[in-house]
Structure formats: structure tokens, C-alpha cells
Design a protein around this motif. Structure first.
Motif, PDB file in Angstrom:
ATOM      1  N   ILE A 339     -34.267 -33.925  33.008  1.00 55.08           N
ATOM      2  CA  ILE A 339     -35.353 -33.596  32.068  1.00 55.08           C
ATOM      3  C   ILE A 339     -36.669 -33.280  32.773  1.00 55.08           C
ATOM      4  O   ILE A 339     -37.689 -33.083  32.118  1.00 55.08           O
ATOM      5  CB  ILE A 339     -35.583 -34.738  31.057  1.00 55.08           C
ATOM      6  CG1 ILE A 339     -36.013 -36.017  31.782  1.00 55.08           C
ATOM      7  CG2 ILE A 339     -34.334 -34.990  30.229  1.00 55.08           C
ATOM      8  CD1 ILE A 339     -36.405 -37.153  30.837  1.00 55.08           C
ATOM      9  N   GLY A 340     -36.661 -33.223  34.109  1.00 50.41           N
ATOM     10  CA  GLY A 340     -37.894 -32.959  34.833  1.00 50.41           C
ATOM     11  C   GLY A 340     -38.681 -34.236  35.085  1.00 50.41           C
ATOM     12  O   GLY A 340     -38.461 -35.262  34.438  1.00 50.41           O
ATOM     13  N   PRO A 341     -39.631 -34.202  36.029  1.00 49.92           N
ATOM     14  CA  PRO A 341     -40.335 -35.416  36.431  1.00 49.92           C
ATOM     15  C   PRO A 341     -41.504 -35.827  35.536  1.00 49.92           C
ATOM     16  O   PRO A 341     -41.954 -36.969  35.597  1.00 49.92           O
ATOM     17  CB  PRO A 341     -40.843 -35.066  37.838  1.00 49.92           C
ATOM     18  CG  PRO A 341     -41.000 -33.578  37.805  1.00 49.92           C
ATOM     19  CD  PRO A 341     -39.919 -33.061  36.901  1.00 49.92           C
ATOM     20  N   GLY A 342     -42.026 -34.915  34.722  1.00 44.63           N
ATOM     21  CA  GLY A 342     -43.255 -35.186  33.982  1.00 44.63           C
ATOM     22  C   GLY A 342     -43.231 -36.452  33.146  1.00 44.63           C
ATOM     23  O   GLY A 342     -44.090 -37.332  33.278  1.00 44.63           O
ATOM     24  N   LYS A 343     -42.237 -36.574  32.270  1.00 45.36           N
ATOM     25  CA  LYS A 343     -42.167 -37.741  31.386  1.00 45.36           C
ATOM     26  C   LYS A 343     -41.919 -39.020  32.175  1.00 45.36           C
ATOM     27  O   LYS A 343     -42.450 -40.086  31.844  1.00 45.36           O
ATOM     28  CB  LYS A 343     -41.055 -37.536  30.355  1.00 45.36           C
ATOM     29  CG  LYS A 343     -41.288 -36.364  29.426  1.00 45.36           C
ATOM     30  CD  LYS A 343     -40.090 -36.131  28.523  1.00 45.36           C
ATOM     31  CE  LYS A 343     -40.274 -34.895  27.666  1.00 45.36           C
ATOM     32  NZ  LYS A 343     -39.085 -34.596  26.832  1.00 45.36           N
ATOM     33  N   ILE A 344     -41.102 -38.925  33.215  1.00 45.96           N
ATOM     34  CA  ILE A 344     -40.767 -40.102  34.025  1.00 45.96           C
ATOM     35  C   ILE A 344     -42.014 -40.630  34.726  1.00 45.96           C
ATOM     36  O   ILE A 344     -42.268 -41.839  34.760  1.00 45.96           O
ATOM     37  CB  ILE A 344     -39.684 -39.761  35.066  1.00 45.96           C
ATOM     38  CG1 ILE A 344     -38.497 -39.053  34.416  1.00 45.96           C
ATOM     39  CG2 ILE A 344     -39.245 -41.008  35.806  1.00 45.96           C
ATOM     40  CD1 ILE A 344     -37.822 -39.851  33.345  1.00 45.96           C
TER      41      ILE A 344
END
Length: 508
Positions: A339-344
Motif C-alpha cells: 500500500i506504499g509507505p505513506g500511511k505506515i
């Protein structure tokens, strides 16, 4: 039709980490563990060095400063050297320098010789992390970089925790020589495995080496970090030992920026900042590393100075942070690839901020259960922050840009960590200077003869004031961690796409 250049690894048939990638990751982690452990393990030996070499703490501190400056100075050249000579050859050369430096350190006959050998050790150690990151990225490909970065994060967690524990045990049971000699068998094992496991090099035709860039960037970075690292000792940013190297270093680095933007093949490719993912990753990493590593300076000192713990026991009490990070890091690595690093990263920075806020309530008798709980929460956040930010920076780079990108991120990480440590130490020193009774209590807590001469209640009151100095300093770290949320909002929030290597496409 011309075949495109070898990427160093075949495109993965599955997004799972296969045995070949895991073997490469294992070798890289072994080298990184040695490099990072050697930064922290020496801290425990400083009192021993002072006695054995009859040297002051200011002189002995160069065993740490010399290593750090050598490490920082060599990082800028790593990207070019990796492209020129190949990552496998350069990694093995760096390991050789590190092993040789370690053995020579164990044979040091004076504090001057020990510092010199630590510099040699730092030259090798400085290359290991960016090279390891490049090798793992090439092996895994952009679709799996989150998970391999999670693996590379393990030594970053273990170093600050295991360093004081291992160093204290080796010194107590054997001698200080063994904190360096232990690198010999580990280094030879890593060297042998690297020869067997790493894929053969296929370096590009040599680009011209940026000598002007080297003469500007490496001494500029070293002088800047030397000045910043001198702040804790001098207690002020206005000292000549701080101001002069910082100003000269800053001038050299600014000159390098102008030079790099006008040069076809600069030592550090600043044009990578055109990539928005890398640009916001650099800003996020700068704020995160300043807050996190700066705060990391505070708690061991609180535990030893206010609570009277040994370095060994303080290292054990830091373990909940590592445990928390180990729980979230593999999950974060998997999710970043999906899901990509942004939310994490937003989740991670929030947890770090919450954990740091807990330390703003420190007292002289704060329960270790509460300290451990706050550390555990910080660890959960750290596992979702550091390596996902590295992933965000590198996963959108082409194969040919990875070495330069990982070099750039390691420079940012090293610089921000030094600035964070210096910032927290200056704020803490200012807090303690406002309360001389706190300084007296800290000195007395380690000297029973002094403590016996103090009036009743003075020691406990002074230690409470000292604890308040630490708690107030933590507010600076909380503010920096909260600011990290702003650039983190701009990190990618979708599954990464494979970057297009324009050079390969043109040849194809």
C-alpha cells in the motif's frame, strides 16, 4: 536489438522474499551489525580507556568522534565508487578495512594510536550501510524493497541496545581489547559469505571522478559534524571549537551544492531531489532522525546519572524499544510493498510522538514499568518509520540511481542524528545549569563519600530536579517528532510501480 544492461537481479516472479534474496540480506545484516555495534560498544569502554591510557575524557572522546567523522567523510564517495568498481568488490574492500582497523585497535599502545586506528575502522564502516542497502535493493527489486529494508533495520535496532550490554560484558569478563577483537571472526565470516553469496559485479563504464566535489563535500561534512559533535563538551554553540568548523563546513557544503548542480557527474547527485518521493523522504528522515536519535541520547543518561544504573543495566532497560520495533518492522515492510509507505510512516511517527510524550513526565522515582511501556510504544513506531522512509526514497529510483540515492539518505541520517544529539545535550545542559543542586546530586549519586556529606533530603531533591531537566528536554524531541508528520503526509500512499530506467529503454 541490443540487450539492455544487467540490472543485477532478475525480476522477481513472486513478491515473496526468495532464498537467494534472504541469503544476501543475511550477509548485509552481519556487516551492518558490526558497523553499528562499534559505534555504541565503545561508549562503555571510555572510563577504562581513561585509566589505561591516563587520558582525559575530552581526549578519549576522540575514539568515538574520530570513527564518526571518518564514517561521515567516506559516505559521499560510496555512490561513485559503487558504480565504478561494483558493489560486491567495494563491500568486500570495506569489510577488509573494517577488520584491519578492528585488529589494529585491539593492539593500540596509546590513546593517539587508538584514535588513528578507529579512523581506519570508520572508513570501512562508513561504506557498509549504503553499500548493503544498494546490494539488497538490486537483489529484491522495487516491488519487494519494503521487506528487505525491514531486514536491514534489524542492526539499527540491535546496535544501541546490545552495544552497551556486549561492551560491558566483554570488558568485565576479559578486557577492552575484546570489544575490537570480536570483529575478527565475525568479519572474516561476513567476508567469506559475501564472496560466495553476492552476485558478480557488472560495473558501468567509469564516470569521471568528481575531485572538486570530493574536496568540498567530504571535508565540509566532516568539519560540520565535528563542530556539532563538540557542542556537548563545550556546552555552547558560541565556542570557537564549535563555530569555526561549523562555519567552514557550511561554506564548503554550500559551495558543493552550487558545484553539484553545474556538474554532469557530481559526487552526490542533488538532481535526485527532483523526485518528489525522495524529496519528501529526505525532509521526513531529517526531522525523524533529529528527534529519535536525539531522544536516544537522553534516556541512557537519565538511567545512569539520575537512577544510578550501570551502562550494562541501562542497556537492558532499553530492550522494550527493540522488542516493539521487531514486532512491527516485518509487518510494516510487508505493508509498504502493498500500500506504499505513506500511511505506515504516519502511524509510526504518531506512536513515536506518544511514546516521547510519556518521557516528559519523568521523575527521580518513575516506575521502570512506565519507562518500559513508553519505550515499547516508541519501538512500535520506530519499526513503522525509519526503514519505510528509506523505502519511500529508494523504491522510485532507477537501477542506476539506487547507489547514489542510498548514499544520500545515509548522509542525511548521519547528519540529522548528530544534530539531534547535540541539540538535546545543549538543552539538557542549560536545564541542569539552572539548578546547581541537581549537578551536585548527580555527582553524589555515584560517589558515596560525597553523598554522606550532604544534608538529609538534599540528594533526593537534587535528583528530582535533575529528572525534571531530562523531562523538560524531552519536549523538544516531542515537538520535532510532531513536525515530522507534515512531510510524512506527502509520502506515497499507493503500491509502488517499477521505475523506468530511461537509459536501459533507450538501448533496448
Amino acid at each position: 536489438m541490443t540487450k539492455p544492461p544487467d540490472s543485477g537481479a532478475a525480476a522477481p516472479a513472486s513478491d515473496k522474499l526468495d532464498a537467494a534474496v534472504l541469503k544476501i540480506a543475511g550477509v548485509v545484516v552481519l556487516g551492518a551489525v558490526m558497523s553499528i555495534l562499534d559505534i555504541t560498544v565503545v561508549t562503555v569502554a571510555i572510563p577504562t580507556f581513561m585509566v589505561d591510557f591516563e587520558a582525559s575524557v575530552e581526549v578519549v572522546a576522540w575514539t568515538m568522534t574520530g570513527y564518526t567523522l571518518a564514517l561521515a567523510s567516506v559516505i559521499p564517495m560510496t555512490g561513485w565508487a559503487a558504480d565504478r568498481f561494483g558493489t560486491k568488490r567495494l563491500y568486500m574492500a570495506a569489510l577488509t578495512f573494517f577488520i584491519l582497523g578492528s585488529v589494529l585497535c585491539s593492539m593500540a599502545w596509546s590513546i593517539e594510536s587508538l584514535v588513528a586506528f578507529r579512523v581506519l575502522q570508520g572508513i570501512g564502516g562508513g561504506m557498509l550501510m549504503p553499500l548493503g542497502m544498494t546490494i539488497m535493493t538490486h537483489a529484491a527489486g522495487p516491488q519487494r524493497i519494503g521487506r528487505v529494508m525491514a531486514v536491514l533495520g534489524v542492526p539499527m535496532l540491535l546496535g544501541p541496545i546490545c552495544g552497551p550490554i556486549l561492551g560491558g560484558w566483554l570488558i568485565d569478563e576479559f578486557s577492552w581489547h575484546w570489544i575490537f577483537l570480536i570483529n575478527l571472526p565475525l568479519g572474516l565470516l561476513a567476508l567469506t559469505l559475501a564472496l560466495i553469496v553476492f552476485p558478480a559485479d557488472n560495473p558501468k563504464p567509469s564516470e569521471s571522478f568528481d575531485f572538486v566535489g570530493m574536496l568540498l563535500a567530504s571535508p565540509g561534512l566532516a568539519l560540520f559534524l565535528f563542530g556539532v559533535s563538540s557542542i556537548p563538551e563545550k556546552g555552547t554553540v558560541m565556542a570557537a571549537r564549535v563555530l569555526i568548523p561549523v562555519v567552514i563546513g557550511t561554506v564548503l557544503l554550500v559551495a558543493f551544492v552550487f558545484h553539484a548542480l553545474r556538474t554532469e557527474h557530481p559526487l552526490i547527485d542533488l538532481r535526485l531531489f527532483r523526485n518528489p518521493s525522495l524529496r519528501y523522504s529526505v525532509i521526513t528522515m531529517s526531522l525523524f532522525a533529529t528527534a529519535f536519535f536525539g531522544a536516544g541520547f537522553l534516556l541512557p543518561n537519565y538511567l545512569q546519572q539520575v537512577r544510578g544504573e550501570t551502562a550494562f543495566d541501562a542497556g537492558l532497560l532499553l530492550a522494550p524499544q527493540g522488542i516493539g520495533a521487531m514486532l512491527t518492522m516485518p509487518v510494516a515492510g510487508f505493508l509498504v510493498d502493498k500500500i506504499g509507505p505513506g500511511k505506515i510512516v504516519l502511524f509510526g511517527v504518531t506512536f513515536i510522538t506518544i511514546g516521547l510524550t510519556g518521557f516528559t513526565q519523568l521523575h527521580a522515582d518513575t516506575s521502570y514499568l512506565l519507562v518500559g511501556g513508553a519505550l515499547f510504544v516508541m519501538g512500535l513506531g520506530m519499526g513503522c518509520t525509519m526503514m519505510p522512509v528509506m523505502t519511500a526514497a529508494i523504491q522510485t529510483l532507477t537501477h542506476g540511481q539506487v547507489a547514489r540515492g542510498s548514499t544520500l539518505m545515509n548522509i542525511i541520517n548521519q547528519t540529522a542524528a548528530s544534530i539531534g544529539t547535540a541539540t538535546m545535550s545543549v538543552v539538557l545542559a542549560a536545564q541542569l545549569n539552572d539548578h546547581p543542586e541537581a549537578q551536585t546530586a548527580i555527582a553524589a549519586s555515584h560517589r558515596p563519600d560525597i553523598a554522606a556529606q550532604l544534608p538529609p533530603g538534599v540528594l533526593s531533591e537534587g535528583l528530582e530536579l535533575a529528572a525534571q531537566a531530562f523531562s523538560h528536554t524531552y519536549w523538544v524531541a516531542v515537538g520535532l517528532a510532531a513536525l515530522t508528520l507534515i512531510p510524512a503526509l506527502f509520502l506515497p500512499r499507493t503500491k509502488p510501480k517499477a521505475p523506468v530506467d530511461t537509459e536501459a529503454s533507450m538501448i533496448h
